[in-house]
Scaffold this motif. Structure first.
Motif, PDB file in Angstrom:
ATOM      1  N   VAL A 115      50.901  34.557  41.738  1.00 39.24           N
ATOM      2  CA  VAL A 115      49.457  34.790  41.863  1.00 39.24           C
ATOM      3  C   VAL A 115      49.003  35.495  40.593  1.00 39.24           C
ATOM      4  CG1 VAL A 115      47.699  36.021  43.174  1.00 39.24           C
ATOM      5  CG2 VAL A 115      49.639  34.958  44.361  1.00 39.24           C
ATOM      6  N   ILE A 116      48.221  34.800  39.772  1.00 41.81           N
ATOM      7  CA  ILE A 116      47.704  35.376  38.522  1.00 41.81           C
ATOM      8  C   ILE A 116      46.182  35.365  38.654  1.00 41.81           C
ATOM      9  CG2 ILE A 116      47.607  35.157  36.011  1.00 41.81           C
ATOM     10  CD1 ILE A 116      50.222  33.580  36.151  1.00 41.81           C
ATOM     11  N   PRO A 117      45.528  36.554  38.635  1.00 39.07           N
ATOM     12  CA  PRO A 117      44.109  36.633  38.996  1.00 39.07           C
ATOM     13  C   PRO A 117      43.211  35.585  38.332  1.00 39.07           C
ATOM     14  CG  PRO A 117      44.998  38.820  38.749  1.00 39.07           C
ATOM     15  CD  PRO A 117      46.106  37.882  38.372  1.00 39.07           C
TER      16      PRO A 117
ATOM     17  N   GLU B 140      41.254  32.646  40.398  1.00 34.50           N
ATOM     18  CA  GLU B 140      39.803  32.577  40.430  1.00 34.50           C
ATOM     19  C   GLU B 140      39.329  31.225  39.930  1.00 34.50           C
ATOM     20  OE1 GLU B 140      36.264  35.594  39.142  1.00 34.50           O
ATOM     21  OE2 GLU B 140      38.301  36.058  38.517  1.00 34.50           O
ATOM     22  N   PHE B 141      40.035  30.700  38.939  1.00 33.14           N
ATOM     23  CA  PHE B 141      39.654  29.424  38.327  1.00 33.14           C
ATOM     24  C   PHE B 141      39.984  28.264  39.247  1.00 33.14           C
ATOM     25  CE2 PHE B 141      38.633  27.263  34.310  1.00 33.14           C
ATOM     26  CZ  PHE B 141      39.100  25.978  34.569  1.00 33.14           C
ATOM     27  N   MET B 142      41.186  28.254  39.791  1.00 29.20           N
ATOM     28  CA  MET B 142      41.671  27.055  40.497  1.00 29.20           C
ATOM     29  C   MET B 142      41.675  27.189  42.021  1.00 29.20           C
ATOM     30  SD  MET B 142      44.645  25.806  37.909  1.00 29.20           S
ATOM     31  CE  MET B 142      44.661  26.375  36.217  1.00 29.20           C
ATOM     32  N   LYS B 143      41.604  28.388  42.511  1.00 28.93           N
ATOM     33  CA  LYS B 143      41.561  28.646  43.959  1.00 28.93           C
ATOM     34  C   LYS B 143      42.707  27.951  44.720  1.00 28.93           C
ATOM     35  CE  LYS B 143      36.645  29.664  44.388  1.00 28.93           C
ATOM     36  NZ  LYS B 143      36.226  29.957  43.102  1.00 28.93           N
ATOM     37  N   GLY B 144      43.823  27.754  44.061  1.00 26.36           N
ATOM     38  CA  GLY B 144      44.992  27.152  44.722  1.00 26.36           C
ATOM     39  C   GLY B 144      44.905  25.645  44.870  1.00 26.36           C
TER      40      GLY B 144
ATOM     41  N   GLN C 155      44.570  38.402  29.509  1.00 28.93           N
ATOM     42  CA  GLN C 155      45.854  39.020  29.924  1.00 28.93           C
ATOM     43  C   GLN C 155      45.584  40.389  30.558  1.00 28.93           C
ATOM     44  OE1 GLN C 155      48.699  37.461  29.428  1.00 28.93           O
ATOM     45  NE2 GLN C 155      48.172  35.926  27.893  1.00 28.93           N
ATOM     46  N   LEU C 156      44.658  41.124  29.949  1.00 29.15           N
ATOM     47  CA  LEU C 156      44.325  42.456  30.433  1.00 29.15           C
ATOM     48  C   LEU C 156      43.661  42.355  31.810  1.00 29.15           C
ATOM     49  CD1 LEU C 156      44.936  44.907  28.705  1.00 29.15           C
ATOM     50  CD2 LEU C 156      42.514  45.079  28.151  1.00 29.15           C
ATOM     51  N   TYR C 157      42.772  41.377  31.939  1.00 27.60           N
ATOM     52  CA  TYR C 157      42.119  41.162  33.232  1.00 27.60           C
ATOM     53  C   TYR C 157      43.168  40.842  34.308  1.00 27.60           C
ATOM     54  CZ  TYR C 157      39.749  38.683  36.982  1.00 27.60           C
ATOM     55  OH  TYR C 157      39.339  38.260  38.213  1.00 27.60           O
TER      56      TYR C 157
ATOM     57  N   THR D  38      58.333  36.728  43.596  1.00 28.69           N
ATOM     58  CA  THR D  38      58.485  37.380  42.284  1.00 28.69           C
ATOM     59  C   THR D  38      58.085  36.416  41.164  1.00 28.69           C
ATOM     60  OG1 THR D  38      60.316  38.679  43.150  1.00 28.69           O
ATOM     61  CG2 THR D  38      60.142  38.551  40.744  1.00 28.69           C
ATOM     62  N   TYR D  39      57.425  36.956  40.171  1.00 21.26           N
ATOM     63  CA  TYR D  39      56.982  36.219  38.982  1.00 21.26           C
ATOM     64  C   TYR D  39      58.228  35.924  38.134  1.00 21.26           C
ATOM     65  CZ  TYR D  39      53.514  35.597  35.128  1.00 21.26           C
ATOM     66  OH  TYR D  39      52.703  35.125  34.132  1.00 21.26           O
TER      67      TYR D  39
END
Ligand code: HEM
Length: 422
Positions: A31-33, A37-41, A146-148, A315-316
């Motif tokens: 899960v990468i914010p 937000e862009f793709m919504k899964g 990246q910071l976001y 885990t990432y």
């Protein structure tokens, strides 16, 4: 990474152990914010679970069946090679920068599969679409995004996040308008494009509430395929030309093989098996170009014990492709351009297990076959017609092989001359 724990896998043996031998456990996406937000899964690239499985299966089947009995993908690529050659010829050997041209030619192949049409290279709508995709690719890799991703609650402070989402909305508006057009002329017995096939599936499912063939998935799938299939392939081709200019003796040998096997006929995929040297050069271009060095991030889909370490579900995980393509235990000259990596002592082509530019396992690139076909046909068609040389006033020694830094790994901009090859 920030407060997030991340597992980085390096080297051929380790990456293969995870992606191939424990394929199911490492087939997730984190899960990468910004991506959420862009793709919504939705779509494929950052989708998970059943949504991902259904969209991936649909894409693989459609890419395989596309054009059966009609114009095949190979015919479309050959047609596009013709447009590209004409455009390069029009420069009459004057120095050119190939980024826009290559991007346009390759994007037209995806456009043809998705929309059953091609754009002129200077069509303003086409240029706008390419700009939106390129800009988003650049923004996704930017320090601000990246910071976001590390501190999503501060999202309102990051203007780049807003730009990414504005670009997305403009792209989606275009895609939606296009598929509404397709809907008007939809014919089950004449499926012209991937969008048509998707819309047919949507109609078959219209009474289901739990189906996956809805408009959100269509928009995202089209966006994903365009984004994943354009820059990767066009930048690999640009690396290929740069390396041919840097190593003219290798360019000569490829041209000799083209002359011997194909002559002045149209290059076709069936020629590849008879061209071990060119095949080796193409593989080495992909290995050296190393176009997706960090891979797309994975995540564990279950608790797993890997090489003695316990890694919890979710885990990432980063299985680094650069560490495989340059693994010193696998390649004789990992940091040099050396086509002999793929040739035996008799000059026959040899496959190498550590050749993994498309990654491996359950998430392996769905466009592998398409990309290989494009790379072979564009590359051989160009070298059949032209000899590529450094621009006047520069020499091959001046050409810099240091890549640009970003998520993908394009070569630095360079100018070259395409002289007619007889
Ligand atoms: C995924 C490389 C061309 C569509 C990937 C991945 C890599 C990759 C490294 C990540 C795999 C993973 O997560 O383990 C490349 C290279 C290309 C290329 C080097 C060209 C030289 C294409 C093309 C298409 C495409 C032409 C379009 C049809 C995709 C998609 C995924 C993907 C949809 C996501 C797969 C998934 O998550 O299940 N590609 N690719 N790629 N690629 Fe490609």
């Amino acid at each position: 990474m920030g407060s997030q724990k991340m597992v980085v896998l390096t080297g051929y043996e380790t990456v293969k152990e995870a992606l191939v031998n424990q394929a199911e456990a490492f087939a997730g996406r984190p899960v990468i914010p910004m991506f959420e937000e862009f793709m919504k899964g939705y779509g494929i690239l950052f989708a998970r679970g059943e949504n991902w499985r259904v969209m991936r299966r649909f894409t693989l089947t459609t890419l395989r069946d596309y054009g059966m009995g009609k114009k095949t993908i190979e015919d479309r690529i050959i047609e596009e090679c013709g447009f590209l050659i004409k455009r390069i010829e029009s420069h009459e050997g004057e120095p050119i920068e190939t980024t826009g041209l290559m991007n346009g030619a390759v994007a037209n192949i995806i456009v043809s599969i998705l929309l059953a049409k091609r754009f002129e290279y200077e069509d303003p709508t086409f240029l706008r679409l390419l700009r939106l995709f390129n800009e988003n690719a650049r923004l996704f890799g930017s320090p601000s995004v990246q910071l976001y991703n590390m501190f999503p609650s501060l999202g309102f402070l990051f203007w780049t996040r807003k730009m990414v989402l504005n670009n997305r909305d403009e792209l989606f508006a275009f895609i939606k308008a296009t598929f509404i057009e397709h809907l008007k002329e939809l014919d089950e017995n004449d499926q012209r494009s991937l969008i048509d096939s998707f819309l047919i599936r949507q109609q078959e499912e219209k009474n289901r509430t739990d189906g996956f063939f809805h408009n959100e998935n269509l928009k995202m799938l089209v966006g994903n395929l365009f984004a994943a299939g354009t820059e990767t392939t066009s930048e690999t081709l640009r690396w290929g030309l740069l390396l041919m200019i840097k190593y003219p003796e290798i360019q000569n040998k490829v041209q000799e093989e083209i002359a011997r096997v194909i002559g002045s006929a149209q290059p076709r995929t069936e020629h590849r098996a008879k061209m071990p040297y060119t095949d080796a050069v193409m593989h080495e271009i992909q290995r050296f170009a190393n176009i997706v060095p960090t891979n797309i991030p994975h995540a564990t889909t279950m608790d797993v014990t890997f090489k003695g370490y316990f890694i919890p579900k979710g885990t990432y995980v980063l299985p680094l492709l650069c560490s495989v393509l340059q693994d010193e235990t696998q390649w004789e000259k990992p940091h040099q351009f050396y086509p002999e990596h793929f040739l035996d002592s008799d000059g026959k082509f040899v496959k190498r297990d550590a050749f993994m530019p498309f990654s491996a396992g359950r998430r392996m690139c769905v466009g592998e076959n398409l990309a290989k076909m494009e790379l072979f046909l564009f590359f051989t068609s160009l070298l059949q017609r032209f000899t590529f040389q450094p621009a006047p006033g520069t020499s091959k020694e001046d050409l810099d092989l240091t890549p640009l830094v970003g998520f993908s790994r394009p070569s630095a901009p360079y100018k070259c001359c395409a002289l007619p090859h007889s």
